[in-house]
Motif scaffolding. Structure first.
Motif, PDB file in Angstrom:
ATOM      1  N   ILE A  97      37.815  45.591  48.686  1.00 14.08           N
ATOM      2  CA  ILE A  97      37.141  46.842  48.314  1.00 14.08           C
ATOM      3  C   ILE A  97      35.690  46.830  48.796  1.00 14.08           C
ATOM      4  CG2 ILE A  97      36.379  48.274  46.370  1.00 14.08           C
ATOM      5  CD1 ILE A  97      38.833  47.178  44.818  1.00 14.08           C
ATOM      6  N   ALA A  98      35.059  45.678  48.729  1.00 15.08           N
ATOM      7  CA  ALA A  98      33.630  45.566  49.054  1.00 15.08           C
ATOM      8  C   ALA A  98      33.352  45.504  50.551  1.00 15.08           C
ATOM      9  CB  ALA A  98      33.053  44.320  48.388  1.00 15.08           C
ATOM     10  N   LEU A  99      34.361  45.312  51.367  1.00 14.86           N
ATOM     11  CA  LEU A  99      34.156  45.018  52.782  1.00 14.86           C
ATOM     12  C   LEU A  99      33.275  46.035  53.494  1.00 14.86           C
ATOM     13  CD1 LEU A  99      34.818  43.184  55.159  1.00 14.86           C
ATOM     14  CD2 LEU A  99      36.873  44.565  55.567  1.00 14.86           C
ATOM     15  N   PRO A 107      22.664  46.351  49.088  1.00 12.80           N
ATOM     16  CA  PRO A 107      22.295  45.287  48.138  1.00 12.80           C
ATOM     17  C   PRO A 107      23.501  44.830  47.316  1.00 12.80           C
ATOM     18  CG  PRO A 107      20.695  47.072  48.087  1.00 12.80           C
ATOM     19  CD  PRO A 107      21.840  47.562  48.925  1.00 12.80           C
ATOM     20  N   ARG A 108      23.491  43.563  46.971  1.00  5.15           N
ATOM     21  CA  ARG A 108      24.618  42.978  46.243  1.00  5.15           C
ATOM     22  C   ARG A 108      24.867  43.686  44.918  1.00  5.15           C
ATOM     23  NH1 ARG A 108      24.455  36.609  45.500  1.00  5.15           N
ATOM     24  NH2 ARG A 108      24.427  36.861  47.781  1.00  5.15           N
ATOM     25  N   THR A 109      23.791  44.081  44.243  1.00  4.31           N
ATOM     26  CA  THR A 109      23.960  44.747  42.949  1.00  4.31           C
ATOM     27  C   THR A 109      24.641  46.113  43.122  1.00  4.31           C
ATOM     28  OG1 THR A 109      21.705  45.611  43.144  1.00  4.31           O
ATOM     29  CG2 THR A 109      22.027  43.601  41.840  1.00  4.31           C
ATOM     30  N   VAL A 110      24.311  46.828  44.206  1.00  5.48           N
ATOM     31  CA  VAL A 110      24.925  48.124  44.474  1.00  5.48           C
ATOM     32  C   VAL A 110      26.410  47.935  44.786  1.00  5.48           C
ATOM     33  CG1 VAL A 110      24.965  50.092  46.045  1.00  5.48           C
ATOM     34  CG2 VAL A 110      22.780  49.169  45.285  1.00  5.48           C
ATOM     35  N   ILE A 111      26.707  46.940  45.609  1.00  3.47           N
ATOM     36  CA  ILE A 111      28.105  46.651  45.955  1.00  3.47           C
ATOM     37  C   ILE A 111      28.903  46.337  44.704  1.00  3.47           C
ATOM     38  CG2 ILE A 111      29.630  45.030  47.140  1.00  3.47           C
ATOM     39  CD1 ILE A 111      27.452  44.737  49.285  1.00  3.47           C
ATOM     40  N   ASP A 112      28.367  45.471  43.863  1.00  3.07           N
ATOM     41  CA  ASP A 112      29.080  45.056  42.657  1.00  3.07           C
ATOM     42  C   ASP A 112      29.337  46.243  41.740  1.00  3.07           C
ATOM     43  OD1 ASP A 112      30.125  42.711  41.105  1.00  3.07           O
ATOM     44  OD2 ASP A 112      28.659  43.436  39.648  1.00  3.07           O
ATOM     45  N   SER A 113      28.334  47.084  41.574  1.00  2.00           N
ATOM     46  CA  SER A 113      28.473  48.248  40.706  1.00  2.00           C
ATOM     47  C   SER A 113      29.538  49.208  41.231  1.00  2.00           C
ATOM     48  CB  SER A 113      27.128  48.965  40.583  1.00  2.00           C
ATOM     49  OG  SER A 113      27.258  50.159  39.841  1.00  2.00           O
TER      50      SER A 113
END
Length: 218
Positions: A97-99, A107-113
């Motif tokens: 999903i994150a690819l 940013p990692r936080t945006v991706i995670d959210s």
């Protein structure tokens, strides 16, 4: 704006076959539009040209105020859900999903959210750590739809072959894409040759035959 406008769109193959014949159509921002017709009528070719997977012989494709003709597929604010949705079997659901977000260096936080929000929306929260090869076909499709949604496209293109499994899964997929349209306000273009789906969906429908639009019904 996520409106889609086709102006005199034509696709002719080298052998002379005209797949799409002078099609003009306007689709409003946030609409769910169904393209219906027999195999070979040009409906899937239109989606592929909008997505940049097929060259345009002549005519124009507009996304809002942007002319898409010469814009590379990766730079179009579109998402495609076709049969070959290419999930990476050695990745888990989260990484699949994150690819697209990682490729954009978000940013990692945006991706995670975004990943966790999409996973909750599609009921995948408990499966994010699972390898793709261990998921059911239904959950693989939901991972593919999640990957499309997290990139925040303006338009989602869905070909009929995306849900080739059993009828129950097809019904679930239709519910999923209607929810995407309703909750994310993403314009959806859906191709089908099944008239019962046209009736069931009750959406604006573009009827096609021999590369031409024969009727449009609300």
């Amino acid at each position: 704006m996520a409106s889609v406008t086709l102006k005199h769109l034509t696709k002719t193959y080298p052998n002379g076959f005209i797949s799409v014949d002078d099609v003009s159509l306007h689709i409003d921002d946030g609409e769910f539009v169904v393209f219906h017709g027999p195999s070979g009528c040009g409906k899937s070719t239109i989606l592929r040209m909008i997505g940049g997977l097929e060259d345009i012989t002549s005519g124009e494709i507009w996304l809002g105020d942007d002319l898409l003709n010469d814009i590379l597929p990766r730079d179009r604010r579109l998402a495609m859900a076709f049969q070959n949705y290419t999930l990476y079997r050695h990745f888990n659901a989260y990484d699949n999903i994150a690819l697209g977000l990682r490729l954009r260096d978000l940013p990692r936080t945006v991706i995670d959210s975004r990943v966790k929000t999409a996973a909750k929306f599609f009921g995948l929260t408990d499966l994010l750590d699972k390898k793709i090869r261990s998921l059911s076909d239904a959950d693989k499709q939901r991972v593919a739809l999640s990957r499309a949604v997290v990139c925040q496209p303006k338009v989602l293109l869905v070909d009929e072959d995306f849900a080739r499994q059993d009828d129950a899964r097809r019904i679930e997929m239709l519910a999923d894409i209607q929810a995407i349209n309703r909750e994310y306000h993403i314009t959806v273009l859906y191709v089908t040759n099944k008239y019962d789906e046209v009736v069931e969906l009750g959406k604006k429908t573009v009827f096609m035959k021999d590369g031409k639009i024969t009727d449009i019904r609300q």
